[in-house]
Scaffold this active site. Sequence first.
Site, PDB file in Angstrom:
ATOM      1  N   GLU A 180      -5.144   7.719  -3.269  1.00 12.65           N
ATOM      2  CA  GLU A 180      -5.066   6.937  -2.455  1.00 12.65           C
ATOM      3  C   GLU A 180      -5.744   5.750  -3.251  1.00 12.65           C
ATOM      4  O   GLU A 180      -5.484   4.206  -4.128  1.00 12.65           O
ATOM      5  CB  GLU A 180      -6.214   6.733  -1.352  1.00 12.65           C
ATOM      6  CG  GLU A 180      -7.015   5.702  -0.868  1.00 12.65           C
ATOM      7  CD  GLU A 180      -5.526   6.056   0.444  1.00 12.65           C
ATOM      8  OE1 GLU A 180      -4.795   6.905   0.752  1.00 12.65           O
ATOM      9  OE2 GLU A 180      -5.891   4.594   0.888  1.00 12.65           O
ATOM     10  N   HIS A 206       0.689  -1.243  -0.051  1.00 18.69           N
ATOM     11  CA  HIS A 206      -0.289   0.089  -0.502  1.00 18.69           C
ATOM     12  C   HIS A 206       0.752   1.189  -0.310  1.00 18.69           C
ATOM     13  O   HIS A 206       0.914   2.163  -1.012  1.00 18.69           O
ATOM     14  CB  HIS A 206      -1.303  -0.049   1.767  1.00 18.69           C
ATOM     15  CG  HIS A 206      -1.436   1.672   1.346  1.00 18.69           C
ATOM     16  ND1 HIS A 206      -2.966   1.350   0.900  1.00 18.69           N
ATOM     17  CD2 HIS A 206      -1.887   2.244   2.134  1.00 18.69           C
ATOM     18  CE1 HIS A 206      -3.485   2.180   1.182  1.00 18.69           C
ATOM     19  NE2 HIS A 206      -2.897   3.077   1.731  1.00 18.69           N
ATOM     20  N   GLU A 207       1.432   1.258   0.846  1.00 13.01           N
ATOM     21  CA  GLU A 207       2.574   2.055   1.074  1.00 13.01           C
ATOM     22  C   GLU A 207       3.505   2.530   0.003  1.00 13.01           C
ATOM     23  O   GLU A 207       3.693   3.273  -0.619  1.00 13.01           O
ATOM     24  CB  GLU A 207       3.006   2.746   2.592  1.00 13.01           C
ATOM     25  CG  GLU A 207       2.646   2.878   3.518  1.00 13.01           C
ATOM     26  CD  GLU A 207       1.175   3.810   3.590  1.00 13.01           C
ATOM     27  OE1 GLU A 207       2.240   5.173   3.023  1.00 13.01           O
ATOM     28  OE2 GLU A 207       0.640   3.592   5.189  1.00 13.01           O
ATOM     29  N   HIS A 230       1.801   4.372  -2.566  1.00 14.49           N
ATOM     30  CA  HIS A 230       2.135   6.072  -2.931  1.00 14.49           C
ATOM     31  C   HIS A 230       3.435   6.662  -3.561  1.00 14.49           C
ATOM     32  O   HIS A 230       3.469   7.340  -3.809  1.00 14.49           O
ATOM     33  CB  HIS A 230       1.803   5.643  -0.996  1.00 14.49           C
ATOM     34  CG  HIS A 230       0.656   6.893  -0.331  1.00 14.49           C
ATOM     35  ND1 HIS A 230      -0.202   7.364  -1.280  1.00 14.49           N
ATOM     36  CD2 HIS A 230      -0.022   5.545   0.660  1.00 14.49           C
ATOM     37  CE1 HIS A 230      -2.101   7.005  -0.190  1.00 14.49           C
ATOM     38  NE2 HIS A 230      -1.674   5.686   0.199  1.00 14.49           N
TER      39      HIS A 230
HETATM   40 ZN    ZN Z   1      -2.715   5.079   1.745  1.00 16.75          ZN
END
Ligand code: ZN
Length: 500
Positions: free
Chosen positions: A294, A264-265, A268
């Site tokens: 996101e 997830h990170e 980003h």
């Molecule tokens: Zn996030």
Amino acid sequence: MDRQKHYDELIAWYKDFQLVSRISSVLQWDQRTYMPKLGMASRAEQLALIDGLAHRKLTEPAMVAKLNELAAVQAELSEDQRVNLREIKREVDRATKVPNDLVEEISRHTAKSNAAWVEAREADNFNHFAPFLARMIELRKLEAAALGFADRPYDAALDLFEPGSTEPYVRKLLEDLRQRLVPFVHKVLGAEKHDDSLILREPFPIDKQREFGLMVIGKLGFNFDEGRQDISAHPFTIGSKGDVRITTRFNERDLRQSLFAMIHEAGHALYEMGLPDEHVDTPLGQSVSLAVHESQSRFFENTLGRSLAFWTYFYPDLKAAFPTQLGGVPLLKFYEAVNIVAPSLIRVEADEVTYNLHIVLRFEIERAFMAGEVAVADLPDLWRAKVKQYLDIDAPNDADGVLQDVHWSEGLIGYFPTYTMGNLYGAQLREKIMADLGDIGVLCARGEFAPILNWMREHVHRLGKRYTANELIERATGKKPTAEPFMRYLAEKYGPLYHL
Ligand code: ZN
């Protein structure tokens, strides 16, 4: 006025402001990863000083005057220059329109309100927090009035986190989603449940988890020369082009936590790393919004990272890293275990299907209290009713209900919808990627992630703040953002998984 010279001065000034902000980022990263506990008091002062410097830089009267002069003749500037000017002006307006005493009052109240929320949550006593929340709502409305808004104060609140979004826009997206998602969730919850006990029997040594996770994000395109990965209590991404820091937390009993937080990170971080070099530290070189951010993190974490094709490629390596833990677990069992749908009270523990209902209910509640349509005292009951209606759960208390998130105590009203908008945007981008590149499952199963990342780079990352978030999605996909692609994605994936 020499327009080019004027513009260059403005950009140099703005870049200085960005440099100060970058210093603040490194200090914050250090605070949340390696700083010893007793460094806190001094670090708070350091950050207050740096953030004060950044604010003073951004509101320097001579430069603000120059900015407004240039804005008056912007028709004569190039398209790139106009974008930078528009976005810098937006930022400066935000920093100058709200009177200083209101800024200070909000900051003072936030500290008190957050402390009251911590106590209220510990004691499961909403009444203790209620007056602080009521005051926070008042202050946010005053701020909205100072900033100006299209129709309702909530528009201004949304615009702070998701520039260009208004209540009707978000409401249409989320209401449409809710109407389709609630029956879908109920259908999944009525299906036979999957079992994850097979992958939870043995501990997973943390150094091995870390090694495997780093290998995965490296394959996805994370560049370790312009980013690093560390440990923190709550995973986060901070920094920008050239120096992006991501974190995760490890659970020895359950490797899913760190692994998916890392992916997830990394999603980003890939966005930040993909911003155009030539516009670094100007708006054309910055991410456009929280929702688009996101859309990237969730695309990598869920759409790719929780797909069968992804694990067709990575599972042999995972098994090799954890032969005693996963040796006897077939790929399909592992795939089911990373895609369990179960209603939960807690938003941050929710799966990708039910997660959005947690957001919808928060959106409905915050837009109602910002419009004065519901009294603060009635929020616990309203919360319970919605949790029951959407997720079919009886909330046992307020600590895990209306008091569970830190956001409102810190004045973050208008922030929640960006999470779900990110999911919707990500699903819409996925359909266009499939139209352009063919079945991305085929690519993932071969470990060929570069074409997917390159598509994102070209259609999302490289654009910086050139367009607003919804314009960007519309341009990238040829369609206005809707909830339909996300619902199609869920049906395609969870239909077979749950034999619906
Ligand atoms: Zn996030």
